[in-house]
Structure formats: structure tokens, C-alpha cells
Design an enzyme around this catalytic site. Sequence first.
Site, PDB file in Angstrom:
ATOM      1  N   CYS A  56       0.822  -1.210   0.000  1.00 23.02           N
ATOM      2  CA  CYS A  56       0.000   0.000   0.000  1.00 23.02           C
ATOM      3  C   CYS A  56       0.856   1.260   0.000  1.00 23.02           C
ATOM      4  O   CYS A  56       0.391   2.327  -0.383  1.00 23.02           O
ATOM      5  CB  CYS A  56      -0.982  -0.002   1.158  1.00 23.02           C
ATOM      6  SG  CYS A  56      -0.247  -0.416   2.720  1.00 23.02           S
ATOM      7  N   HIS A 116      19.328   1.239  -2.755  1.00 19.65           N
ATOM      8  CA  HIS A 116      17.900   1.472  -2.523  1.00 19.65           C
ATOM      9  C   HIS A 116      17.214   0.207  -2.010  1.00 19.65           C
ATOM     10  O   HIS A 116      16.477   0.245  -1.024  1.00 19.65           O
ATOM     11  CB  HIS A 116      17.229   1.951  -3.812  1.00 19.65           C
ATOM     12  CG  HIS A 116      15.757   2.164  -3.656  1.00 19.65           C
ATOM     13  ND1 HIS A 116      15.229   3.282  -3.052  1.00 19.65           N
ATOM     14  CD2 HIS A 116      14.696   1.376  -3.970  1.00 19.65           C
ATOM     15  CE1 HIS A 116      13.905   3.180  -3.017  1.00 19.65           C
ATOM     16  NE2 HIS A 116      13.565   2.032  -3.572  1.00 19.65           N
TER      17      HIS A 116
END
Lengths: 424, 271
Positions: free
Chosen positions: A50, A99
Site C-alpha cells: 500500500c 535502494h
Amino acid sequence: MSILVLGLNHKTASVEIREKIAFSGNKLEDGIVRLRNLPEIDEIALLSTCNRVEIYASAKDTNNSSEIIKDFISNYHSIKREEFEKALYYFNNSDAIRHIFRVASSLDSMIIGEPQILGQLKDAFDFALNKKTTGVILNRLMKKAISTAKRVRTETRIAENAVSISFAAVELAKKIFKELSGKSFMLLGAGEMAELAARHLVTNGVKDVKVANRTYERGCELAKDFNGRAVRFEDFLKELVSTDIVICSTGASEYVLKKEHMYKIMKERRYSPVFLTDISVPRNLYPNINDLDNVYLYNIDDLQEVVDTNLLERKKEAEKAEKIIDEEVERFIKWTSSLNSVPLIISIRQKAETVKEEELEKFKHKFPDLDKEKLAAIEQLATAITNKLIHSPTVALKENSEDMELLAITVKKLYGLNGEEEGG
Amino acid sequence: MEIVTFKLALILYFAATIVGLIEIFKESKGLSRLILILAACGFVLHTLNIIIRYLAAGYLPITGMHQATSFFAWCIIVIFFIFAYRYKIGIIGAFILPIVFLLMLSSSTFPREIIPLPPVLQSYWFDIHIVLAFIGNAAFAIASGIGVMYLLQEHYLKRKRLSGLFQRLPNLQILDEINYRLITLGFPLLTLAIITGALWAESAWGAYWRWDPKEVWSLITWIIYALVLHLRITKGWRGKKAAIISIIGFLSILFTFFGVNLLLNSLHSFN
């Protein structure tokens, strides 16, 4: 062969964009297979939660591949490129590795240090593994992301302290009491946050639960929920004598418990410690109760402060975590460049082999009537010399030294390998 | 060899104390282990020192201020290890090692010659009396350290200062429990020490009790700890109050030990 990350998260994209780009339900399987079939992409994995949607890929030309993927997203989700392109971030090579390691270690999360993201990332890669869309590079990358996240977790205190009010209450209780399992707990009044805190206490071992609510029936319902018992609100003072932990949120407009009440109760309890949390606004427990010995009273602001300091603490710890990640990224890059050195070693060997063969041919032409035994001895000599000559460069290339790229360039130049592109 | 082991033990205890202070005052994780390791190394050398002195003297090296103080420190370390292991709370070391180090430091200032044992002390009663007293006092010493930890943690919880040391200190209940355990260990030992002392005094000096300053102060100490136990059982005096009294009790022990020997004229002076 390089790694690329293309994605967006809660910081870069609004929920409207995130929900449009999300690969939820069936789209996950369908999407990952289609992505894998795109030209130029060797390996692919897809994370869709989400808070973030991220695509991890291994490809020869990362810039080109990222364009292809952007087009794919636009087509697949029927959304114009302009709509989501601004929210996208794109990393390649070491930035991409960093990342992924940061995401796995929960440094990129909305609440730094929250543990769910690692599980979600694991699931995403397991899914990709099942669909056979990943290979050597991404599989290894995932393993390293998990081990980096674990290192961060054990070597820093990034996930140590509570960052929600309900957890903060449980944490404080644990600093007062040895074990929560033998303690008696009373929920005074009911409210969403109070119930949540009660639930945390129960999952942390509290067994004896009492609920005192103004409406007795509602109290009974709640008590059932916690496997506890309801008591009449009027009786709560009596019950306090045998209660160690209280969470109060009655919605009353005045104080329901004053110092003189608590003084008597403490005497009856023989000064056994009590932890009171008052999360009601206006407050229901008179603040000066905290002055009594062995009574620890915390109101909602106190708990919020705990949460704030803990968040700050996590940010400090995050700096330590970044250093760990730097180390791990460097290690991973070494590994990838050692992969690059394999084809280079092969081409050195091939070159040496051709040179040897050519020279032996010339030699045979010059001395056509040499007997077989001598010829064999000379061939052996040539093999020995070439092997000895290529031995040390091979070792050097296998060693994963720090300046691998420079070394590779030098070796290519020295052996005149520039025409031959390293493959695979 | 004797002096080398003593000095090295002193240095190691000092190092452990410094690490302990860093653990208390600076943000740092995992220093407790280092304290334990340093303390353990110091303890081995310290034990060696006591054995060497025992072999050289032919009697338990617990007479004279130098030996007595050193033996007291040794007893504290032993009981500290037992409790740190039992409760798995390494940070106790940060509060106990300073006591051990200071005792060893003061021990090092007293004359260290091995002298023949005076005839009056040549008795098993004497050895039992002293060893009981020291083990009991060592338990009280650690109880006072735990008391300090309790007071700090209590303070943090009341004032809501919940970062730094608060995070590293254990919960209040366990501290109170350890404090109580130590006092219930120390109290019977101190009682027995006083009784065996009286029996020995009778055989040595012909009287059980002579109101000697040391006897008086031991009695005061005994009363303090009797009070801690009594009030805890009857009135529920626990936690903060118990912690404060256990610290006062240890100060009384220190005075009995140093003050009486150095300031007041006592039959018990170790020299």
C-alpha cells in the site's frame, strides 16, 4: 549486466497514483510474467504494497530498459506517462542496490524501523522465484538484502522502542514489572486507543483482565473479547486494590480518581507498584497521584513524548544503519564485478591459445622434417610458457580487487582484447 | 609475583570501572560483556594473589587492613558473579565494579608485609567469624549497588525521562527482588558472624560482648538490616524505601570497617 530499480512510494506519490499503479490481486502474477517477457530484461521482481510499488530488474542497458518498463506501466494500467512519471524514481547499479538494501532495512519506510516491509519484500521475491522470473543476480541480491536488514536490526537499535502510544504503554509496564503474565489489568472506560493498548497487554501475557465501563453491558462485551470479567463502574476503586495496571479512558469530564483515594488503596495494596495510564482528554486521573510512592501515572502527552523520543532515537540509529548499508553495497558490487571478470578470463585464455597455435604452425612450416618426439616436446614447452604467462593475470582478476573496473580495462589493453566485447 | 598479581587485578578492576562509567553515562550498547570479561580476568589474578599470600603466610590472608580490604573486595566479586549470572543482568557490573575498585585501591595504600599471626587470632572460630562477616557484607554491598540502580530507574520513571540509561537498566520489580534476595542472604550471615564472634571472644578474651566500637557498629548495621526486613514483611516497605535503607546499611558497614579501624581504638583493629 546491471541492476535497476523503478518505483514510487508514499513520499513521492499520492494514494491516487499509488492505487492506479499497484499490482494487486491477479495483476501481480500477470504483470510479472509480462514484464519478464519485455525485450532486453533478463530478470525481474515486483513489490507492490500500500505504500510502494517497485520494479527490480537486471538488464544489459538499464536506461533503455527503464523506458520500456515505463511504457509498459502506462499501457498495462491504462494511465498516461505524464501522470505518474514525476512520482517515479529510477536507480541503477550501486544506487539501485543501495535502494533495495535501504527498503529491506526499513530505512525508507514511513515509520523507520517498522518490520513488515522485510516480510513483504521476501514475499515479493519468493513470488518471482516461483514464477521463475529471477536469476543469479536478483536471487543473490535478495539474499543480501535480507542479511543486510538482519545486520541492521541486530547491530543498531532501529527497531527497539515503541513508536505508537499503545505500544509505549506496554513498554513502560515492562520497565516496572518483571513479567506481565502474573499481573492484573483493568480497563477503565473504553475507547479505541485504550482497547488497542489492552490488546497489546494481553498479547504480552497479561491474563487477569477486568473491564469497568459506565454502561455495564458494553463492559461485558469487551470483557468477553479479552477473556476477562466485567465489573460495575462504581466498584472500580475496590478493584484497584488488586489491580497492577490500569488504562483509563472514560470520557468523563471530571477526575474519577484522586490522590486521597489512591493513598488508601496503596496502603491496602501494601505499596505494591501500580502503573496507571490516563489516555482520556480531559484527564480522568488526578495528576498529583504520581507523587505517591510506587505509583506511576502517565497521561496521553507523556506517552506521546515517549513515542516522539523513540522516533528521534530511530533516526539517530538510522545513521548507523546507513554505514552498514554502504559496506554491504560495496561487497555486492565486488561480487557483480567478479561475475564480469569471468568472460574476461576466458578471452585472455582464448587469445593465448590462438597465439600459441599460430606460432606453432609457423614453426612447423620452418622445420617440416622434425621428428614427432621433438615436436611434442616443443608443443609442451609452448603450452607451459603460455600457461605460466596467463596465470597471474587470471588470479588477479579472480581476486575481486577493489579497482576491478580499472583492472579490467588495463588487462584488455595489455592483451589487446578491445575488439572482443565481454559477453553474458 | 604476589605484588604483580595484586597490581594487575587492580588495573583490570579499574578498566572495568571505566567501562562501567562509560556504559552509565554514554549511549552505548553491549559494554556489559566487556565489564564482565575484565572483572573475570581481574578476579583470576586476585584469587591467585590470595592463594600466594596464603601459601606464604600459612594462614587465611584476612588479617591486617591490606588483606582484609582485598578479601572483602574478592567476596563482593564472587557474589556479584553469582547474581549477574543468575539474573542475566550485566549492567549490574557498572555499579558494583567501582565499589570493588575503590576497595582494592584503598587496600593498596595499607602496608602489605606478611606478618606472623598473633596467637589470639589462631583459631578456627576466628576464620569462620571473618569469612561469614565478609560474605554477608559483600551481599549487602551488592544490595546497595542494586539500590542505587533502583533509585535511578525509579527517578527516570517518575520524571518520565525515558531515554539513555533508562533503556539499559532492568525493570523495577526485578531490582527490588534482587535487593531483597541479597539482604535475606546477608542478614543470616551477619547474624552468624556476630554469634561466632561472640563465641570466639569468650574463648579469647573471656567475655562474649565488651561494647567494643566495632561490636557496637556491627550491632547498628545488624539493626538497620533487621529493620529493612521487618518493615518489608509487616508494612510492605519495598522498592524505593528498601533501596534507600540498603544504601544506608552499606554506609554503616563501610564505617564499621574503615572508620572503626582507623579512627576509633578497637580490639578489632586488624593490626
